[in-house]
Design a protein around this motif. Structure first.
Motif, PDB file in Angstrom:
ATOM      1  N   ASP A  93       0.977  -1.136  -0.051  1.00 17.00           N
ATOM      2  CA  ASP A  93      -0.029  -0.229  -0.156  1.00 17.00           C
ATOM      3  C   ASP A  93       0.740   1.381   0.036  1.00 17.00           C
ATOM      4  OD1 ASP A  93      -2.518  -1.216  -0.089  1.00 17.00           O
ATOM      5  OD2 ASP A  93      -2.767  -1.251   2.275  1.00 17.00           O
ATOM      6  N   ARG A  94       1.777   1.275   0.960  1.00 19.29           N
ATOM      7  CA  ARG A  94       2.893   2.321   1.008  1.00 19.29           C
ATOM      8  C   ARG A  94       3.301   2.660  -0.556  1.00 19.29           C
ATOM      9  NH1 ARG A  94       8.288   2.019   1.734  1.00 19.29           N
ATOM     10  NH2 ARG A  94       7.942   0.044   2.759  1.00 19.29           N
ATOM     11  N   ILE A  95       3.949   1.525  -1.236  1.00 23.60           N
ATOM     12  CA  ILE A  95       4.628   1.692  -2.325  1.00 23.60           C
ATOM     13  C   ILE A  95       3.841   2.377  -3.448  1.00 23.60           C
ATOM     14  CG2 ILE A  95       5.698   0.268  -4.133  1.00 23.60           C
ATOM     15  CD1 ILE A  95       6.826  -1.625  -1.907  1.00 23.60           C
ATOM     16  N   LEU A  96       2.296   1.758  -3.344  1.00 23.81           N
ATOM     17  CA  LEU A  96       1.376   2.143  -4.359  1.00 23.81           C
ATOM     18  C   LEU A  96       1.108   3.665  -4.187  1.00 23.81           C
ATOM     19  CD1 LEU A  96      -0.751  -0.938  -4.794  1.00 23.81           C
ATOM     20  CD2 LEU A  96       1.113   0.154  -6.564  1.00 23.81           C
ATOM     21  N   PHE A  97       1.223   4.029  -3.036  1.00 22.93           N
ATOM     22  CA  PHE A  97       0.846   5.344  -2.840  1.00 22.93           C
ATOM     23  C   PHE A  97       1.864   6.332  -2.910  1.00 22.93           C
ATOM     24  CE2 PHE A  97       0.840   9.301   0.207  1.00 22.93           C
ATOM     25  CZ  PHE A  97      -0.334   9.819  -0.139  1.00 22.93           C
ATOM     26  N   ASP A  98       3.327   5.998  -2.494  1.00 23.27           N
ATOM     27  CA  ASP A  98       4.474   6.538  -3.008  1.00 23.27           C
ATOM     28  C   ASP A  98       4.339   6.798  -4.581  1.00 23.27           C
ATOM     29  OD1 ASP A  98       5.078   7.141  -0.539  1.00 23.27           O
ATOM     30  OD2 ASP A  98       6.593   5.805  -0.628  1.00 23.27           O
ATOM     31  N   LEU A  99       3.910   6.088  -5.430  1.00 20.44           N
ATOM     32  CA  LEU A  99       4.027   5.887  -6.835  1.00 20.44           C
ATOM     33  C   LEU A  99       3.097   6.801  -7.484  1.00 20.44           C
ATOM     34  CD1 LEU A  99       5.065   2.275  -7.406  1.00 20.44           C
ATOM     35  CD2 LEU A  99       6.463   4.166  -8.022  1.00 20.44           C
ATOM     36  N   THR A 100       1.721   6.626  -6.833  1.00 19.25           N
ATOM     37  CA  THR A 100       0.527   7.010  -7.481  1.00 19.25           C
ATOM     38  C   THR A 100      -0.308   8.136  -7.138  1.00 19.25           C
ATOM     39  OG1 THR A 100      -0.741   5.197  -6.673  1.00 19.25           O
ATOM     40  CG2 THR A 100       0.140   4.696  -8.401  1.00 19.25           C
ATOM     41  N   GLY A 101      -0.039   8.262  -5.693  1.00 21.24           N
ATOM     42  CA  GLY A 101      -0.536   9.278  -4.831  1.00 21.24           C
ATOM     43  C   GLY A 101      -2.184   8.664  -4.476  1.00 21.24           C
ATOM     44  N   LEU A 102      -2.240   7.561  -4.621  1.00 15.32           N
ATOM     45  CA  LEU A 102      -3.889   6.830  -4.424  1.00 15.32           C
ATOM     46  C   LEU A 102      -3.732   5.633  -3.476  1.00 15.32           C
ATOM     47  CD1 LEU A 102      -4.848   6.106  -8.090  1.00 15.32           C
ATOM     48  CD2 LEU A 102      -5.336   7.988  -6.825  1.00 15.32           C
ATOM     49  N   TYR A 103      -4.578   5.714  -2.581  1.00 18.65           N
ATOM     50  CA  TYR A 103      -5.021   4.531  -1.578  1.00 18.65           C
ATOM     51  C   TYR A 103      -6.100   3.804  -2.351  1.00 18.65           C
ATOM     52  CZ  TYR A 103      -2.176   6.428   2.373  1.00 18.65           C
ATOM     53  OH  TYR A 103      -1.207   7.026   3.028  1.00 18.65           O
ATOM     54  N   ASP A 104      -6.224   2.540  -1.637  1.00 13.90           N
ATOM     55  CA  ASP A 104      -7.538   1.805  -1.855  1.00 13.90           C
ATOM     56  C   ASP A 104      -7.423   1.352  -3.510  1.00 13.90           C
ATOM     57  OD1 ASP A 104      -8.845   1.710   0.305  1.00 13.90           O
ATOM     58  OD2 ASP A 104      -9.778   3.725  -0.273  1.00 13.90           O
ATOM     59  N   ILE A 105      -6.484   1.198  -3.954  1.00 13.57           N
ATOM     60  CA  ILE A 105      -6.159   0.383  -5.310  1.00 13.57           C
ATOM     61  C   ILE A 105      -6.400  -0.964  -5.460  1.00 13.57           C
ATOM     62  CG2 ILE A 105      -4.498   0.110  -7.098  1.00 13.57           C
ATOM     63  CD1 ILE A 105      -2.969   2.887  -6.298  1.00 13.57           C
ATOM     64  N   TYR A 106      -6.817  -1.663  -6.283  1.00 17.59           N
ATOM     65  CA  TYR A 106      -7.139  -3.001  -6.250  1.00 17.59           C
ATOM     66  C   TYR A 106      -5.642  -3.626  -6.220  1.00 17.59           C
ATOM     67  CZ  TYR A 106      -8.363  -7.879  -7.938  1.00 17.59           C
ATOM     68  OH  TYR A 106      -8.533  -9.064  -7.474  1.00 17.59           O
ATOM     69  N   LEU A 107      -5.495  -4.690  -5.204  1.00 14.64           N
ATOM     70  CA  LEU A 107      -4.165  -4.973  -5.161  1.00 14.64           C
ATOM     71  C   LEU A 107      -4.290  -6.466  -4.626  1.00 14.64           C
ATOM     72  CD1 LEU A 107      -1.180  -3.985  -4.640  1.00 14.64           C
ATOM     73  CD2 LEU A 107      -1.643  -3.891  -2.193  1.00 14.64           C
ATOM     74  N   GLU A 108      -3.550  -7.432  -5.192  1.00  9.93           N
ATOM     75  CA  GLU A 108      -3.622  -8.852  -4.869  1.00  9.93           C
ATOM     76  C   GLU A 108      -2.343  -9.638  -4.864  1.00  9.93           C
ATOM     77  OE1 GLU A 108      -6.548 -10.935  -6.594  1.00  9.93           O
ATOM     78  OE2 GLU A 108      -5.713 -12.798  -6.809  1.00  9.93           O
ATOM     79  N   GLN A 109      -1.920 -10.283  -3.938  1.00  9.95           N
ATOM     80  CA  GLN A 109      -0.720 -10.973  -3.655  1.00  9.95           C
ATOM     81  C   GLN A 109      -0.755 -12.125  -4.746  1.00  9.95           C
ATOM     82  OE1 GLN A 109       1.398 -14.031  -0.749  1.00  9.95           O
ATOM     83  NE2 GLN A 109       0.567 -12.478   0.416  1.00  9.95           N
TER      84      GLN A 109
END
Lengths: 246, 246
Positions: free
Chosen positions: A64-80
């Motif tokens: 979540d942190r990495i995605l926020f740092d890259l995109t400025g977005l939270y709550d992105i669809y994310l799957e391990q």
């Protein structure tokens, strides 16, 4: 380490961020450039987006942190989707140089937990925080750093497989979309074409696809009707079947 | 370390081995007993089956090795389903004692890559190599060591999800099986019941389920016809559909 937090040396998270722009499936890549002390560039190449985890962080928090740092977005669809830990995954020459320069031991095995993320490219401002990231169409990806070509390949497999069984295509579209856009997502990712009339017949049976009174704006052609996807309706109406019995 | 090989301190593999005995779904568990220097038992409990990986081993090789050590079998159906790395996954008191006794640092995070395996219980001789493992019905599992209850729960979710989309129920049966046995596998894992006639109608359409001339032997009731599953026929005949459109 101003924050007092410490990164774990041997656990990292790699995020394969897929973005759809109505035409192509893209992946977010980061430029990696190694310069020597005089500033001369030794090499420059591309990686997927990832980072080590902090000692007090779970792997999902790290993603979540990495995605926020890259995109400025939270709550992105994310799957391990898969974990990568081959003994030789960090052994290419440039990768060894990079790790040494970064103060890491290239002979130590780093486990990387792969996540894939789905979003509509227009939701992201790439200049956010001035990061050196860019979208690249999947078909144009050449050699990536580390084992990132393998990670991308496995993420694509997982995405295709998931797309056949669960309604995740919507995650790659804006909140309101046309049926042509929906059809296009599926056609591009599954590398196939559907008959338009059959596709619409099937879609008409999907109660969780809500037709709006609203139409497209600012298009040259006849504006098409917009639709919403309702996850709530999906959860309440879809039947689970033994799909292998087909 | 007679072999000269070294175990990696921070990467382990946990295998959730599911076995079906025609009646219940079982999981393979190992007894863990910690005794002090005088031989007095401090505690005794149960864990899933797992081990650390060797430095020169991939995670799949490690999982294969663990399964062979436990069951004497190679070529077991095996699937990586999720990785576990929560900062507090090894922090229960007994787990800390166990790790210290084993010469490990309980404050160091250990990443564990979860695999699930499927087999018919009668294929396994549990006395093989004198290991302290046993089958336990899923419904009777109490508190396990470490975060193994969570790992088991996530493995069950992954198994159920996979079972709905791919023909893996056969992996839990002997090579030749009856349709009642097949129906039972699905009913038990999905916690449901199917109408016998409907189930058989669907099965009749599955070209990859091959009826044999052979019948059951040594049963009290009227012996039923035996079937084979052909993965080859499945790969050649099944259509991939957009299953979410249901």
């Amino acid at each position: 380490m101003i924050s007092g937090k410490k990164l774990n040396d041997y656990i990292s998270v790699d995020c394969v961020v897929f973005g759809f722009d109505f035409e192509k499936l893209n992946v977010l890549v980061v430029e990696r450039t190694l310069s020597d002390d005089s500033g001369k560039v030794e090499f420059s190449d591309l990686t997927l987006t990832g980072n080590h985890i902090y000692e007090d962080e779970t792997i999902v928090e790290a993603a979540d942190r990495i995605l926020f740092d890259l995109t400025g977005l939270y709550d992105i669809y994310l799957e391990q989707f898969k974990t990568f830990a081959s003994p030789d995954r960090l052994k290419k020459e440039n990768d060894r140089k990079w790790l040494l320069h970064d103060g890491r031991n290239p002979d130590k095995r780093i486990v990387s937990i792969g996540f894939f993320a789905l979003l509509a490219t227009q939701k992201v401002t790439l200049e956010w925080k001035g990061r050196n990231v860019k979208w690249m169409p999947i078909g144009e990806v050449k050699e990536l750093a580390f084992d990132h070509n393998l990670i991308l390949e496995e993420a694509l497999k997982a995405l295709r497989n998931k797309l056949l069984h669960e309604p995740i295509g919507f995650e790659l579209l804006p909140d309101k979309f046309t049926l042509s856009q929906l059809q296009k997502v599926y056609e591009i990712i599954l590398d196939t074409t559907f008959d338009k009339r059959n596709f619409r017949k099937k879609v008409a049976r999907m109660k969780y696809l809500i037709p709006l009174e609203e139409k497209q704006k600012g298009v040259a052609h006849k504006p098409a009707r917009l639709y919403l996807f309702s996850r709530e309706v999906y959860e309440l109406t879809h039947k689970e079947i033994l799909n292998f019995i087909v």
